[in-house]
Every structure is written in C-alpha cells, then in structure tokens.
Design a protein around this motif. Structure first.
Motif, PDB file in Angstrom:
ATOM      1  N   THR A  71       0.848  -1.394   0.141  1.00  0.00           N
ATOM      2  CA  THR A  71       0.267  -0.385   0.127  1.00  0.00           C
ATOM      3  C   THR A  71       0.467   1.616   0.126  1.00  0.00           C
ATOM      4  O   THR A  71       0.614   1.740  -0.391  1.00  0.00           O
ATOM      5  N   TYR A  72       2.100   1.342   0.885  1.00  0.00           N
ATOM      6  CA  TYR A  72       2.911   2.368   1.303  1.00  0.00           C
ATOM      7  C   TYR A  72       3.658   2.626   0.292  1.00  0.00           C
ATOM      8  O   TYR A  72       5.216   2.986   1.142  1.00  0.00           O
ATOM      9  N   GLY A  73       4.651   1.546   0.507  1.00  0.00           N
ATOM     10  CA  GLY A  73       6.129   0.577  -0.944  1.00  0.00           C
ATOM     11  C   GLY A  73       5.977   2.050  -1.493  1.00  0.00           C
ATOM     12  O   GLY A  73       5.551   3.157  -2.061  1.00  0.00           O
ATOM     13  N   THR A  74       7.011   2.553  -1.461  1.00  0.00           N
ATOM     14  CA  THR A  74       8.011   4.175  -2.606  1.00  0.00           C
ATOM     15  C   THR A  74       8.151   4.021  -4.251  1.00  0.00           C
ATOM     16  O   THR A  74       7.680   4.796  -4.200  1.00  0.00           O
ATOM     17  N   GLY A  75       8.322   2.479  -4.095  1.00  0.00           N
ATOM     18  CA  GLY A  75       8.133   2.399  -5.768  1.00  0.00           C
ATOM     19  C   GLY A  75       7.839   0.743  -6.489  1.00  0.00           C
ATOM     20  O   GLY A  75       7.698   0.154  -5.848  1.00  0.00           O
ATOM     21  N   PHE A  76       7.591   0.215  -7.713  1.00  0.00           N
ATOM     22  CA  PHE A  76       7.338  -0.408  -8.012  1.00  0.00           C
ATOM     23  C   PHE A  76       8.228  -1.660  -7.370  1.00  0.00           C
ATOM     24  O   PHE A  76       7.598  -2.927  -7.120  1.00  0.00           O
ATOM     25  N   ASN A  77       9.770  -0.942  -7.340  1.00  0.00           N
ATOM     26  CA  ASN A  77      10.615  -2.061  -7.279  1.00  0.00           C
ATOM     27  C   ASN A  77      10.252  -3.099  -5.847  1.00  0.00           C
ATOM     28  O   ASN A  77      10.068  -3.875  -5.598  1.00  0.00           O
ATOM     29  N   VAL A  78       9.071  -2.207  -4.784  1.00  0.00           N
ATOM     30  CA  VAL A  78       9.037  -2.404  -3.710  1.00  0.00           C
ATOM     31  C   VAL A  78       8.132  -3.440  -3.813  1.00  0.00           C
ATOM     32  O   VAL A  78       7.643  -4.496  -2.994  1.00  0.00           O
ATOM     33  N   VAL A  79       6.787  -3.388  -4.048  1.00  0.00           N
ATOM     34  CA  VAL A  79       5.768  -4.403  -4.852  1.00  0.00           C
ATOM     35  C   VAL A  79       5.794  -5.382  -5.671  1.00  0.00           C
ATOM     36  O   VAL A  79       5.329  -6.145  -4.656  1.00  0.00           O
ATOM     37  N   LEU A  80       7.002  -5.256  -6.613  1.00  0.00           N
ATOM     38  CA  LEU A  80       7.819  -7.247  -6.847  1.00  0.00           C
ATOM     39  C   LEU A  80       7.928  -7.673  -6.191  1.00  0.00           C
ATOM     40  O   LEU A  80       8.080  -8.727  -5.942  1.00  0.00           O
ATOM     41  N   ASP A  81       8.843  -6.667  -4.911  1.00  0.00           N
ATOM     42  CA  ASP A  81       9.622  -7.487  -4.389  1.00  0.00           C
ATOM     43  C   ASP A  81       8.923  -8.328  -3.599  1.00  0.00           C
ATOM     44  O   ASP A  81       8.634  -9.813  -2.639  1.00  0.00           O
ATOM     45  N   THR A  82       7.486  -7.466  -2.866  1.00  0.00           N
ATOM     46  CA  THR A  82       6.690  -7.588  -1.622  1.00  0.00           C
ATOM     47  C   THR A  82       5.608  -8.774  -2.252  1.00  0.00           C
ATOM     48  O   THR A  82       5.567  -9.822  -1.394  1.00  0.00           O
ATOM     49  N   ILE A  83       4.817  -9.373  -3.655  1.00  0.00           N
ATOM     50  CA  ILE A  83       4.581  -9.989  -4.006  1.00  0.00           C
ATOM     51  C   ILE A  83       5.130 -11.032  -3.697  1.00  0.00           C
ATOM     52  O   ILE A  83       4.074 -11.703  -3.054  1.00  0.00           O
ATOM     53  N   PRO A  84       6.126 -11.886  -4.195  1.00  0.00           N
ATOM     54  CA  PRO A  84       5.679 -13.425  -3.806  1.00  0.00           C
ATOM     55  C   PRO A  84       5.734 -13.359  -2.145  1.00  0.00           C
ATOM     56  O   PRO A  84       5.818 -14.663  -2.071  1.00  0.00           O
ATOM     57  N   SER A  85       7.151 -12.971  -0.954  1.00  0.00           N
ATOM     58  CA  SER A  85       6.626 -12.642   0.051  1.00  0.00           C
ATOM     59  C   SER A  85       5.375 -12.860   0.572  1.00  0.00           C
ATOM     60  O   SER A  85       4.838 -14.422   1.261  1.00  0.00           O
ATOM     61  N   LEU A  86       4.513 -11.997  -0.091  1.00  0.00           N
ATOM     62  CA  LEU A  86       2.743 -12.266   0.486  1.00  0.00           C
ATOM     63  C   LEU A  86       2.397 -13.243   0.091  1.00  0.00           C
ATOM     64  O   LEU A  86       1.212 -14.236   0.659  1.00  0.00           O
TER      65      LEU A  86
END
Length: 876
Positions: free
Chosen positions: A131-146
C-alpha cells in the motif's frame, strides 16, 4: 460497552442465596439486561464491513472487532458475573439458558476475531509495503513473500482456510495493486515525461500486474504438488480480470512509447538531418510523430476501466493505422540506398519488390481508412492521405530509376561476361619448391552473370520488358548450371588429389602433372561461355584426372607399405629385459647384458629385412612412374632422397626413444639384475665391481647406437645400397646411418645422462656398503699376533667371556641385517658378505676358545702337580 453489576449483596453461599426469592428476581432482571446488551453488541459487530477497498481495511476491521469483543469477554469473567450465573444455575432460573447461549456466541465470535487478527498480523508488513511502498520495485519484491504468507494462513488458520474468506482478501490485494498502477500511470502527463523514464515506468507497472498472477499460480502449483494441502480453487475472474485487462493496456502504452522512441525519434534525429540535408522536413515529421499521442493524452474516459475497453480499442487501432503510414514512409526513406531483400532476391528486382511491398502496406491502410468515412474526412485523415500520395509517387520514381539503370548496364556488360574463359588460374603460394601444389584452377563463371540471369527472371515476373540477350541467357540457365557444376566437381576432385601429395610426391609426378595441365589449357586459354565444346572439355579433363588419380593411389599404397615398415623399425624395443627366475632370483649383471645383446641381435635382423624391402618398393614406384626398374632413375632422385631422410629420422627416433626407455628403467625402483657384495680384504666391494658394471652399461648403450651400422646408406641418387669401400687391403668401410645418427645431440645427451645416473647409483651402493666397515677389525687385525699377546697377558676367565660374548653378538647381529638391497634397477645380494663376516667372527671365537682351553689345561696340570707334591710330602 459495560455490564451493570447487581446492587444487592451477594455475600454468602450460592446454595443459600439461590433460595431467596428477592435475590433471584433481582439477578434475573440483571441477566436479561446483560443478554440484550451482549446480543446488540454482537449484531453491531457482525454488521460492520471494512472501511476501504484495500486489504489493510480488512485487517483494521478484525482488529477493532477483537478489541471490542475482548473487552466484553473480560467483563464476563469477573467474579460477580460468574457468581450471578452460578446462583441462577442453582436456582434453575428460566432466564439462565438464553444468557448462556449469548455468552457462547460471544466466546465464538471473540475467538474467531482473535485468531484472524493473529494470522492477518503476519500479512500486515507485506500489505503495508504493497500500500505505501515507495516504488514498483518494493511491490515487485513484496508480492512473492505475500503470496507465500497467504499460503501459510490458508494452511494453518481455522477461518481463512475457506473460499468465502480468502477470495475477498485476495480480491482486495488485487485492487490495491491496481490502485498503485492507477496512481503512477497518468496518461495526461505520461508522454510529456522523459521517454525512457516513461517507458521504464510502464514496464514496471506491467511487471507488477503480471507478478500478481504469476506468483498466485506458482504457489497454487506448489500446493498441488505437495498433495497434503487443500487446493486453491478460487474464482479467477474476481482475482485477475481487472489486473489482466490493465496489463494489456500497459502493453499498449509500452508499444506506443516503443514506436515513438525506437522507430521515430531515434531515426528522425540529428544524423538523418545531416544525411538528408533537409532539417525542416525532419522537424515536420517529428511534429507529426508527436501528434500521434494526442488522442491518448486527451482521453475523456478511464482507459484502465473494463467498461471502456471498446473505446480504448478504437483509440489503439487509429494510432496503429497512423503509425503504419508514417512507419512505411520512414522505412522507405531510410533504406533507399540499401533496401532489405528477401532471401534469394537479386539486388535490383529485390529492391523493386521491397518498394512494392511497402506500397501495398500503406495502400491497405488507406483502404481501411476509406471504409470509415469520418476518419478519412478528418483533418488527420487528410494529412495521412496526402502522405500516402507523396510516398506512392516517390516509390514509382524509385522503381523506374532502378529498372532503367539495370537494363542499360545489362546490355553493356552481358556480352563481355560471356567472352570470359571457362577457367582462370591463381597462385596461392610463392614457394618455388611447391609451385605445382600452389597453382589452383577456378571456374570463371562471373557472379554478375548469374545475377543477371536471376534479375531477368524476376524482372519479367514484375512485368518489365527485358533485353533479348538477357532473355536468351536466362533461358540457358540450366545449361550453364550443368557446365559450372561439372567444372567445379572436376576441379574439386583435382585439388583434393593434389592436396594428398607431399613435396616429394609432387616432384616425382611432375611430368604427369604437366600432362594434366596441358588438358586443362584450352579451358583457360581458348574456350569461353559462348563455345560449343564445353561438355567435351569437361569429359576430357575428368578422364585425365581419373588416370592421374589411379597413379597417385598406387604410389600412396606403396608409401603406406614403406611407412608400415618404418613404423615397425621405429617401434622396436632394443632393451628387452629377461624375466626373473624362480620369483625373486634375478639374472646376474653379465647374464643380463648378454641377454640384452642376444635379443637385440634377433630384432636387428628383422629390422634389416624390413629396411632391405624398402628398395624393392621404391623400384616398384619407379616402374609405375618412369617405366624402368633400375633403382636409379633420375626422375626419382628427389623421391629417393625423401625416403632416405625419412629413414634417418626413424632411426634417430628409434635410438632416442630406446635410450629414454632404458634411462627410465634405470631410475625406476624395479630391479633388473643382481650383484653381490663380497669381502676382498681389506675392502668390501661389488661383484662384478662398479667399474665392470659401468663398462657393461656403456657398452650396452654403444651397442644400441651401433644398431644403425646395419642400415647401409644408398648410393647418391638411387635406392641401391652402397657396396663396401676398400680403403686399404685390410680395411673396408661400409657407409651406414651410424655416422649421422651417432652425432645427434639428443642421442649424445641421453647417453651421457644414462651414464651419470648409473654412476650415481653405483656410488649410492658403495656408500651403503660402508656401514659394514664397522666390522673391519674382524679381518684387519692379525689373529695369531693378537692371540699371542693375549696368551702372554694370561687374562682371567672373565676377559675370555667378554671377548667371546662380543664376537657371538657380532655373529648374531649380522644374521639380523637385511640380505637384499633393491635400489633402482640393481638388486644387491648381501648374503655372501654377511656369511664372510659371520665366519670371521666365528674364527675369532674358535681362536679364543683354543687359547682358553690351553690356558685352562696349563692351570689344571699345574694344580695337579701341586696336589701330587703335597701328597708325597705328607706320606714322607
């Protein structure tokens, strides 16, 4: 929410209070109030929904519900509340049952809320990054862990292991990912940003949307593979319909940026302005390219909404049509000088084919514009039509120019190309020795002639009139192809054959090669592509090559026979070692070297027979090449010399390899013969001694090298052995390879090395024998003199005992010494030496025994006399 406590005094036993009507009445009223309050609270909590579309809203909902129900549950655990329940239970009140049901519902709802908060908390960090990650790179790294965390919740949780709970949560996650893309991708500003940065942004947005689906299916596959977990069989439309559509829109936007960046701006840049010399025209084109994105920037609907899919599709089709005309135009302008050709297309006709293919592309585009009248009638449609007419006109001019240039060039060039000779000669080396090998013949069929034939065929297909001479040549294509293939195959066969010849064979066959060239001569001097005798020429050349090939094969067969004989000579073992007798027993040194000499003599006889047969094989070659069998044909002089040199090399290699093998055998720790250590007073020596072994080794090396004396040299310019030369009446010289081979530095070096290694070994054995010198007193001292001195001293018995013990110890010590010493290729037998030392010690023991016996007898006789004298005296 607060439960009101009863105002009456509850001190006392439960059983007593349960019999008081006033108490029961007050407590039943309180219980009804609690029941209503808790029921209302539960209803309110169950009616609440997440305040927002994202997943964090669901986390907040459960956390709030847990807090509320937790506070209410804690109140029900108070002692007063529990006593009220006990009293009503004891009194069997009719209101206690309804209250117990409500309290049970409260506990279930509270446990559910507590469990959900616990498991959703494990997702919270990932959801906040989403929701609050600063860029797409944070989201890309988060999705597999989530996604992996969701799997754990699915497996362990008691409430989020059902579709009705997990699907809405995943749907909220998909909404959050979509919302991130909404925030970042703003079409009103996208095309005003730096183009590379915008392209990167779109690529990251698309990757993020794709990552959501990719990770879902990856985890789903893991669950299925495990075979132990409940499968994910969720409603994919709810999870991916929105993100899949947004992915396709992102791809469209990426394609627009790709076209603008890669296919227009990178082409219509400073370099093109310099090349074309028309910067104003390039600037106009750039403005037109910029205008292509206007409809996208001025959208009145949400392109990411599935409801607007039809409108977005129309926008993209219009963009692609406009790009198509502009794209064809810039492709044509850019590739005018070097157009891309289809496979097998000739340059001129291929360029015209390319130009027409581009024309048909824009023609199809204009036809599609005409089908929608409002598009062609618009300002942009009129601009596109004007561009089309300009490009079509330039393409027609381009075709006419290409055709006219080809027709004029063909009429001038073709007659000259047909006058070329069939063959041409090139020299690939300048070395005079291999001149004939360095000469190559190639088919002189110009590539331009082949190109004109192909161009003519394609020009006729395109509808252009072609010159008559070109049509005639094109009709003869099969004939020319047959001739060129025939010539090429014939020359390939010739060159392959020449490639098999070495320098000596080339000289040997000089006359035959010259004869072959005389047959080739008409092909590179007289015949051209207009001639009628090309087929006959190919037949004559093929027959001549076949005849020459037969001769070469015969010579090679003889060469192979000679090489096999030389290989036999080169691989002969001149140091065949005797096998050991009876296990450990090895031959003595003289036997060993005599065995080597005898075996070598047998092998040399075989080698000489092989060598003698070489001359007969060369005479056989002479018969094939020169039709004589003398062994001294002048035509074979260099060929004889070649094989004589080969023989020298083989003999040199024979001696070098054998000496190397013998040296290796010397250094290896494998004994080949034995020698004995003996006592030759006053020294301990080898038998045979070191000097004799050294001489035998040197003689063995000399015999090995002198093997080459048996190989008699040939007379100059022949393969006939040189007869013995009588210098004086009693002196005869035989010319052999020995004089040359023996002077070879490698052989001299190897012989010296072997001698040095044997010297070192013999010195090492002598050093080893020095330790036996500690017994030197056994044979150095004169036994008789020592015994006389000892007898004169009249030693006590203990002295005799000490001396006897010393020599007995020496005799025993010798028997305990190792009697065999293996060092490198020599086995040293120490038994004779040990026996001699032992016998010497025993000799000293015998001498001491005799001396002791004599001394004891003298003492005995002396004692006997004294006894007799004493007896006689007493009698008197």
């Amino acid at each position: 929410i607060k439960l009101e406590m009863p105002t009456i005094n509850l001190d006392g036993e439960v059983t007593v209070l349960a019999t008081v009507p006033e108490v029961i009445e007050a407590l039943e009223s309180c219980a009804m109030t609690w029941q209503k309050l808790i029921s209302t609270a539960l209803e309110e909590q169950l009616k609440k929904v997440p305040q927002g579309n994202g997943p964090l809203a669901e986390v907040d909902l459960w956390r709030e519900r847990n807090n509320t129900l937790s506070a209410l549950t804690e109140q029900t655990k108070l002692s007063d509340v529990q006593k009220v329940l006990e009293i009503l239970q004891e009194a069997e009140s009719e209101h206690i049952g309804d209250l117990q049901i409500v309290l049970s519902d409260l506990r279930k709802c509270h446990m559910e809320a507590l469990d959900n908060v616990k498991f959703l908390s494990t997702l919270e960090r990932h959801l906040k990054n989403l929701t609050y990650g600063t860029g797409f790179n944070v989201v890309l790294d988060t999705i597999p862990s989530l996604m992996n965390a969701l799997r754990m919740v699915w497996i362990i949780s008691r409430h989020y292991n059902k579709d009705e709970r997990m699907v809405p949560l995943m749907e909220r996650i998909a909404w959050e990912i979509s919302a991130r893309v909404y925030k970042v991708v703003d079409l009103h500003t996208l095309f005003k940003e730096d183009r590379a940065a915008a392209k990167k942004k779109i690529a990251e947005a698309k990757s993020t949307l794709e990552q959501w689906k990719k990770c879902y299916f990856a985890v789903r596959a893991e669950i299925e593979a495990s075979g132990r977990e409940q499968h994910w069989e969720f409603d994919r439309k709810r999870l991916f319909e929105k993100t899949d559509y947004m992915t396709s829109v992102c791809q469209d936007l990426y394609d627009i940026l790709q076209v603008i960046i890669e296919e227009f701006y990178n082409i219509f840049g400073p370099e093109l302005k310099t090349v074309t010399g028309d910067p104003k025209r390039i600037d106009d084109l750039l403005r037109a390219v910029k205008g292509l994105t206007s409809p996208v920037e001025e959208l009145t609907f949400d392109p990411f909404s599935i409801k607007s899919a039809h409108g977005w599709k129309l926008i993209m089709e219009e963009f692609k049509e406009e790009v198509s005309v502009e794209n064809v135009k810039q492709i044509f302008v850019q590739n005018l000088k070097d157009p891309p050709l289809y496979k097998n297309h000739p340059p001129v006709a291929g360029a015209i084919y390319w130009s027409r293919a581009l024309f048909y592309r824009i023609k199809r585009t204009i036809i599609r514009f005409q089908e929608v009248e409002e598009l062609l009638a618009s300002e942009r449609g009129k601009e596109v039509k004007q561009i089309y007419l300009q490009v079509a006109k330039r393409m027609k001019e381009y075709e006419d120019q290409k055709y006219n240039q080809w027709r004029d060039g063909t009429e001038q060039t073709l007659p000259l190309l047909l006058k070329n000779t069939l063959l041409t000669v090139i020299t690939v080396t300048e070395e005079p020795v291999t001149t004939k090998k360095g000469v190559c013949f190639i088919v002189n069929f110009s590539p331009m002639l082949h190109e004109i034939i192909v161009e003519t065929k394609y020009m006729e297909q395109l509808g252009f009139p072609v010159p008559e001479i070109a049509r005639y040549v094109a009709l003869q294509e099969d004939k020319y192809l047959r001739y060129t293939n025939g010539l090429k195959n014939m020359l390939d066969r010739y060159h392959r054959l020449m490639g098999t010849l070495n320098e000596a064979e080339t000289k040997l066959l000089d006359d035959h090669i010259q004869e072959l060239w005389r047959v080739f001569k008409s092909g590179h001097r007289r015949l051209n592509w207009n001639s009628l005798g090309i087929g006959d020429f190919i037949v004559r050349c093929t027959q001549a090559i076949r005849k020459f090939e037969s001769l070469v094969h015969q010579i090679h067969n003889n060469s192979e026979d000679i090489s096999n004989k030389l290989l036999f000579i080169e691989s002969t073992n001149l140091f065949k070692f005797p096998l050991s007798k009876n296990g450990d027993e090895l031959p003595k040194a003289k036997e060993f070297f005599e065995y080597l000499k005898c075996e070598r003599a047998k092998d040399v006889a075989h080698m000489v027979r092989k060598y003698t047969a070489i001359s007969q094989l060369l005479i056989k070659v002479e018969g094939r090449v020169a039709n004589t069998n003398s062994g001294k044909s002048p035509k074979l002089t260099s060929y004889y010399a070649y094989w004589e040199n080969r023989i020298y090399q083989v003999l040199t290699q024979l001696i070098v390899k054998n000496l190397q093998a013998f040296n290796a055998a010397i250094l290896a720790n494998v004994p080949l013969f034995q020698t004995e250590a003996i006592l030759s007073v006053p020294e301990i020596i080898l038998q045979p001694n070191a000097s004799e072994i050294d001489k035998m080794t040197v003689q063995c090396i000399r015999d090995c090298v002198e093997v080459t004396k048996h190989f008699v040299r040939w007379m100059h310019g022949t393969c006939i052995e040189c007869p013995p030369q009588h210098i004086r009446e009693d002196e005869v010289i035989t010319f052999s390879f020995y004089s040359d081979v023996s002077q070879n530095p490698l052989i001299i070096e190897q012989a010296i090395l072997i001698t040095q290694n044997v010297h070192k070994l013999l010195a090492s054995l002598s050093k080893y024998l020095n330790q036996w010198k500690r017994y030197h007193l056994l044979w150095k001292l004169d036994k008789d003199i020592v015994m006389e001195r000892l007898a004169a001293e009249k030693p006590a018995c203990i002295t005799f005992d000490e001396e006897l013990q010393f020599y007995m110890k020496v005799a025993q010590e010798v028997t305990q010494q190792p009697l065999i010493k293996d060092e490198q290729f020599i086995r040293l037998q120490l038994a004779p030496l040990a026996y001699t030392v032992q016998e010497n010690a025993r000799g000293w023991m015998i001498s001491l025994g005799k001396l002791l016996n004599e001394s004891a007898r003298e003492e005995l006789f002396s004692l006997q006399e004294e006894i007799q004298v004493g007896v006689f005296s007493s009698c008197c």
